[in-house]
Scaffold this motif. Structure first.
Motif, short mmCIF file in Angstrom:
data_model
loop_
_atom_site.label_atom_id
_atom_site.label_comp_id
_atom_site.label_asym_id
_atom_site.label_seq_id
_atom_site.Cartn_x
_atom_site.Cartn_y
_atom_site.Cartn_z
N TYR A 274 0.84 -1.21 0.00
CA TYR A 274 0.00 0.00 0.00
C TYR A 274 0.87 1.25 0.00
N GLU A 275 1.95 1.22 0.77
CA GLU A 275 2.87 2.35 0.80
C GLU A 275 3.46 2.62 -0.59
N ARG A 276 3.74 1.56 -1.31
CA ARG A 276 4.33 1.71 -2.65
C ARG A 276 3.36 2.38 -3.61
N ASN A 277 2.07 2.15 -3.40
CA ASN A 277 1.06 2.71 -4.30
C ASN A 277 0.56 4.08 -3.88
N ARG A 278 1.07 4.62 -2.77
CA ARG A 278 0.65 5.95 -2.31
C ARG A 278 1.49 7.01 -3.03
N LYS A 279 1.02 7.46 -4.16
CA LYS A 279 1.73 8.47 -4.94
C LYS A 279 1.25 9.85 -4.53
N LEU A 280 1.86 10.39 -3.47
CA LEU A 280 1.42 11.66 -2.92
C LEU A 280 2.58 12.68 -2.95
N GLU A 281 2.22 13.93 -2.75
CA GLU A 281 3.23 14.99 -2.71
C GLU A 281 3.93 15.07 -1.36
N VAL A 282 3.41 14.36 -0.38
CA VAL A 282 4.05 14.32 0.94
C VAL A 282 4.72 12.97 1.13
N LEU A 283 5.85 12.96 1.84
CA LEU A 283 6.62 11.73 2.03
C LEU A 283 6.91 11.52 3.52
N PRO A 284 7.04 10.25 3.97
CA PRO A 284 7.35 9.97 5.38
C PRO A 284 8.62 10.68 5.81
N SER A 285 8.54 11.47 6.88
CA SER A 285 9.68 12.30 7.28
C SER A 285 10.03 12.21 8.76
N TYR A 286 9.03 12.16 9.63
CA TYR A 286 9.27 12.09 11.07
C TYR A 286 8.42 10.96 11.66
#
Length: 332
Positions: A221-233
């Protein structure tokens, strides 16, 4: 057959006489009928053939209905909404006033919003109940494992400057999946469960040769989440009394409590995704119960709104002037 020769029977399953539907045959049916009609403000007429015990029960039903209506609409009985400040002794009033200076977790605030009496019982009187013993891996253990694993996984990828999962090619994705499974197996191996069915929970998390486990489903599911925000904290703590500081993100966490109006709040945010202009707050949920949109709007589920407010303040202290885009419950 012999019975039918002396008794006349009629099948009323599909054609019940009206008098059977309206008559009341027991005390329970009477109380249910009266309670329903009282709740809907229906006028009720009945004779005085009831004994004192039944009349006492009817009065109690009427009173409890009025209390419930007061909690949701009329507000004519404030003492049943916890508004007792002007009705108690000076000593009790002074003790309650001191509670304003306490530090509260988000879960405590939610408990008070949903049921002040439950908060009173558990957080003021400190009464508790004996929980049932779970077989196998408990829900608490499962949630703790997944939170710790995802924290270590994402923190490690950030430190090694590895690409976001959503941009990985097949080789990079399989490498990430194997590492996440390895971390999960290490955590599961630390459990002391001897229950014969615990292996079923392990298979549910890790998967089998013919079924995907929770870990791989999550990463897919994470691989298919094409968003402008990315895991950071990850696991960002705020407040001086948050436990297990070793599993907190040192880049954004703070020992300072956050004040919202006059309320001192502490907590830990599972994950923050960052973009150029916006951020999202993510809370991992490992159970089936997820707050509804209406409960958030009505102020009963406070977690995501409070987290969005806190994140904006923490990022501003780092000179990152970003705006909240969304609060997300991530069911794992």
């Amino acid at each position: 057959d012999s019975f039918l020769k002396i008794v006349k029977c009629k099948d009323w399953r599909n054609d019940i006489p009206s008098e059977f539907e309206t008559d009341i045959y027991s005390e329970d049916e009477l109380f249910e009928f009266l309670g329903y009609n009282m709740k809907n403000n229906q006028k009720i007429e009945f004779n005085n053939d009831f004994d004192e015990r039944i009349f006492k029960t009817i009065k109690h039903i009427y009173f409890t209905i009025q209390v419930e209506k007061n909690r949701t609409s009329t507000a004519l009985m404030p003492e049943y909404n916890g508004m007792i400040f002007n009705s108690i002794s000076n000593e009790s009033r002074e003790r309650i006033s001191k509670l304003k200076n306490k530090t509260y977790s988000v879960s405590q605030l939610e408990k008070y919003a949903q049921c002040p009496f439950k908060y009173f019982i558990e957080n003021i009187l400190y009464l508790s109940y004996v929980e049932e013993i779970d077989e196998g891996i408990t829900a608490v253990e499962k949630g703790s494992i997944l939170h710790e694993v995802l924290y270590e996984f994402y923190k490690e990828r950030r430190e090694q400057n590895l690409p976001p999962i959503s941009t990985c090619n097949d080789y990079e994705f399989n490498f990430a999946l194997n590492r996440l499974l390895e971390l999960t197996k290490q955590k599961l191996a630390q459990l002391s469960s001897t229950d014969v069915f615990s292996f079923l929970e392990v298979e549910l998390i890790l998967g089998t040769s013919d079924r995907l486990g929770i870990i791989q489903q999550f990463l897919n599911y994470e691989r298919n989440r094409k968003l402008e925000v990315l895991p950071s904290y990850f696991e960002v703590a705020f407040g001086s009394k948050v436990g297990n500081r070793q599993s907190c993100d040192s880049l954004l966490s703070t020992i300072n409590n956050i004040y919202i109006e006059a309320v001192n709040i502490q907590g830990k945010i599972d994950r923050i995704d960052i973009g150029e202009k916006y951020f999202t707050a993510i809370d991992y949920k490992t159970g089936k119960s997820v707050p509804s949109y209406s409960s958030i709007i009505n102020g009963l589920s406070l977690q995501l709104p409070i987290y969005l407010y806190v994140i904006e303040k923490l990022l501003a202290e780092k000179k990152l002037l970003l705006k909240p885009a969304a609060g997300i419950y991530y069911v794992i």
